[in-house]
Scaffold this motif. Structure first.
Motif, PDB file in Angstrom:
ATOM      1  N   SER A   1       0.920  -1.380   0.017  1.00  0.00           N
ATOM      2  CA  SER A   1      -0.122  -0.040  -0.049  1.00  0.00           C
ATOM      3  C   SER A   1       0.624   1.133  -0.064  1.00  0.00           C
ATOM      4  O   SER A   1       2.066   1.143   0.454  1.00  0.00           O
ATOM      5  CB  SER A   1      -0.877   0.007   1.310  1.00  0.00           C
ATOM      6  OG  SER A   1      -1.874  -1.139   1.218  1.00  0.00           O
ATOM      7  N   ARG A   2       0.239   2.315  -0.538  1.00  0.00           N
ATOM      8  CA  ARG A   2       0.809   3.679  -0.190  1.00  0.00           C
ATOM      9  C   ARG A   2       0.351   4.412   1.024  1.00  0.00           C
ATOM     10  O   ARG A   2      -0.893   4.533   1.173  1.00  0.00           O
ATOM     11  CB  ARG A   2       0.597   4.500  -1.451  1.00  0.00           C
ATOM     12  CG  ARG A   2       1.118   6.062  -1.522  1.00  0.00           C
ATOM     13  CD  ARG A   2       0.858   6.778  -2.940  1.00  0.00           C
ATOM     14  NE  ARG A   2       1.003   8.088  -2.776  1.00  0.00           N
ATOM     15  CZ  ARG A   2       2.022   8.452  -3.147  1.00  0.00           C
ATOM     16  NH1 ARG A   2       3.145   7.911  -3.254  1.00  0.00           N
ATOM     17  NH2 ARG A   2       2.163   9.900  -2.971  1.00  0.00           N
TER      18      ARG A   2
ATOM     19  N   GLU B   1       5.055   1.598   0.255  1.00  0.00           N
ATOM     20  CA  GLU B   1       5.478   2.776  -0.039  1.00  0.00           C
ATOM     21  C   GLU B   1       5.044   3.845   0.921  1.00  0.00           C
ATOM     22  O   GLU B   1       3.916   4.040   1.195  1.00  0.00           O
ATOM     23  CB  GLU B   1       4.570   3.241  -1.647  1.00  0.00           C
ATOM     24  CG  GLU B   1       5.273   4.523  -2.240  1.00  0.00           C
ATOM     25  CD  GLU B   1       4.725   5.154  -3.205  1.00  0.00           C
ATOM     26  OE1 GLU B   1       4.759   6.020  -3.853  1.00  0.00           O
ATOM     27  OE2 GLU B   1       3.649   4.065  -3.805  1.00  0.00           O
TER      28      GLU B   1
ATOM     29  N   ALA C   1      -2.233  12.001  -3.082  1.00  0.00           N
ATOM     30  CA  ALA C   1      -3.243  11.515  -4.073  1.00  0.00           C
ATOM     31  C   ALA C   1      -2.383   9.846  -4.113  1.00  0.00           C
ATOM     32  O   ALA C   1      -1.322   9.513  -4.112  1.00  0.00           O
ATOM     33  CB  ALA C   1      -3.009  11.954  -5.361  1.00  0.00           C
ATOM     34  N   GLY C   2      -3.355   8.977  -4.080  1.00  0.00           N
ATOM     35  CA  GLY C   2      -3.136   7.648  -4.252  1.00  0.00           C
ATOM     36  C   GLY C   2      -2.742   6.844  -2.987  1.00  0.00           C
ATOM     37  O   GLY C   2      -2.686   5.758  -2.990  1.00  0.00           O
ATOM     38  N   CYS C   3      -2.819   7.492  -1.804  1.00  0.00           N
ATOM     39  CA  CYS C   3      -2.650   6.838  -0.420  1.00  0.00           C
ATOM     40  C   CYS C   3      -3.904   6.134  -0.026  1.00  0.00           C
ATOM     41  O   CYS C   3      -4.881   6.541  -0.061  1.00  0.00           O
ATOM     42  CB  CYS C   3      -2.298   7.879   0.384  1.00  0.00           C
ATOM     43  SG  CYS C   3      -0.672   8.864   0.480  1.00  0.00           S
ATOM     44  N   ASP C   4      -3.641   5.003   0.376  1.00  0.00           N
ATOM     45  CA  ASP C   4      -4.478   3.964   1.023  1.00  0.00           C
ATOM     46  C   ASP C   4      -4.784   4.296   2.336  1.00  0.00           C
ATOM     47  O   ASP C   4      -5.715   3.984   2.718  1.00  0.00           O
ATOM     48  CB  ASP C   4      -4.156   2.614   0.750  1.00  0.00           C
ATOM     49  CG  ASP C   4      -3.707   2.214  -0.677  1.00  0.00           C
ATOM     50  OD1 ASP C   4      -4.646   2.245  -1.514  1.00  0.00           O
ATOM     51  OD2 ASP C   4      -2.401   2.103  -1.052  1.00  0.00           O
TER      52      ASP C   4
ATOM     53  N   ARG D   1     -10.030  10.084  -4.586  1.00  0.00           N
ATOM     54  CA  ARG D   1     -10.211   8.948  -3.904  1.00  0.00           C
ATOM     55  C   ARG D   1      -9.630   9.053  -2.519  1.00  0.00           C
ATOM     56  O   ARG D   1      -8.214   8.732  -2.472  1.00  0.00           O
ATOM     57  CB  ARG D   1      -9.309   7.783  -4.976  1.00  0.00           C
ATOM     58  CG  ARG D   1      -9.470   6.285  -4.334  1.00  0.00           C
ATOM     59  CD  ARG D   1      -8.848   5.220  -5.071  1.00  0.00           C
ATOM     60  NE  ARG D   1      -7.546   5.305  -5.142  1.00  0.00           N
ATOM     61  CZ  ARG D   1      -6.880   4.753  -4.361  1.00  0.00           C
ATOM     62  NH1 ARG D   1      -7.336   4.250  -3.148  1.00  0.00           N
ATOM     63  NH2 ARG D   1      -5.515   5.028  -4.236  1.00  0.00           N
TER      64      ARG D   1
ATOM     65  N   PRO E   1      -8.301   7.999   1.262  1.00  0.00           N
ATOM     66  CA  PRO E   1      -7.917   6.888   1.611  1.00  0.00           C
ATOM     67  C   PRO E   1      -8.595   5.678   2.405  1.00  0.00           C
ATOM     68  O   PRO E   1     -10.013   6.282   2.627  1.00  0.00           O
ATOM     69  CB  PRO E   1      -6.867   7.396   2.972  1.00  0.00           C
ATOM     70  CG  PRO E   1      -7.178   8.724   3.372  1.00  0.00           C
ATOM     71  CD  PRO E   1      -8.109   9.523   2.088  1.00  0.00           C
TER      72      PRO E   1
END
Length: 298
Positions: free
Chosen positions: A4-5, A29, A59-62, A105, A107
């Protein structure tokens, strides 16, 4: 947990740095929030005091983990430092929660720091996550701290509050100051020693955070403390036992009040806090006892 980020605020602190090492070792990450200019793609600029976050960097962090805040025991609690303690937590949390909530999007989980100071002085009474907030500066601060995460909660993101106890570690925090004193034979009980201390090994703190990241149905407050809090006199004896040093240098309450001011009330106060929800969720402590927690920190 699949790769995951993960964004971490407070990544240079005692808990944050240990968490980052744990996550990176498993190939996740990790994006660290920093106050200065980012030095690489793994850093995101933010300024908690000014409530600024480079939202694009999230952006893109889960997962977002917020452990940022000025050290409670770093200075005497002057009005100015109390303001810093509050602003570094409340303003920073609000900014990060708003930034995460605004993402196209968001988290899947937002974990926010908090502390067992939420419960105030509990005396001999056991406190779990159902116990209401107590009185005093730290209790009020913890309530505000948690409330500041409202934007991300209202956006439907699973939100977890990490009500952490005294972390047993030699690299920082309150315990980091105790180890040199006890090794020098200058350790001893504080006040009458009857106050309860709710502790947790640093290893278990990180493991609990990882457990709460993975627990898809877990939200709300969780006490991050070992299952059996002990009195200060018992912990003093354990430090002497493990480190093979005498523990005869008791510090009278009056001396602590003179040296620490308002903060002495929390040093002498009693917090008998248990991790009811954490245990119910299936978490198992690696170092539940005080002797093993101290040895793990060595």
């Amino acid at each position: 947990m699949e790769r995951s980020r993960i964004a971490v605020a407070g990544a240079s602190g005692l808990i944050g740095s240990a968490l980052v090492r744990s996550l990176a070792a498993e190939g996740h990450e990790v994006v660290r929030l920093v106050r200065g200019a980012p030095s690489g793609p793994d850093e995101v600029r933010w300024d908690p005091g000014r409530q600024y976050v480079d939202t694009a960097g999230l952006a893109g962090c889960d997962v977002v983990v917020n452990l940022a805040g000025a050290g409670v025991g770093d200075r005497r609690w002057t009005p100015e430092y109390k303001r810093l303690l509050r602003d570094s937590r409340v303003l920073g949390t609000a900014a990060l929660a708003e930034a995460a909530a605004s993402l196209p999007r968001p988290p899947r989980v937002f974990l926010n720091g908090s502390a067992i100071g939420f419960y105030g002085d509990t005396g001999d009474r056991v406190a779990d996550e159902d116990t209401p907030p107590g009185d005093g500066f730290l209790a009020r601060l913890c309530v505000e701290w948690e409330e500041a995460a409202a934007p991300v909660t209202e956006a439907g993101v699973r939100t977890v509050f990490l009500r952490t106890g005294l972390v047993v570690a030699r690299g920082g925090g309150a315990w980091g100051r105790l180890f040199p004193l006890f090794r020098a034979g200058l350790g001893g009980r504080l006040g009458d020693g009857r106050q309860y201390w709710s502790y947790i090994a640093l290893h278990d703190e990180v493991a609990a955070i990882r457990h709460l990241i993975d627990g898809e149905s877990l939200s709300g407050p969780f006490n991050l403390t070992a299952p059996h809090p002990l009195r200060n006199s018992e912990i003093t004896a354990a430090m002497g036992r493990v480190l093979h040093r005498p523990t005869v240098c008791a510090v009278p309450a009056a001396v602590l009040r003179t040296a620490l001011g308002e903060m002495a009330g929390d040093v002498l106060g009693s917090q008998r806090v248990v991790p009811k929800r954490l245990l119910e969720s299936g978490f198992r402590f690696a170092f539940p006892g005080i002797d093993e927690a101290i040895r793990a920190a060595e």
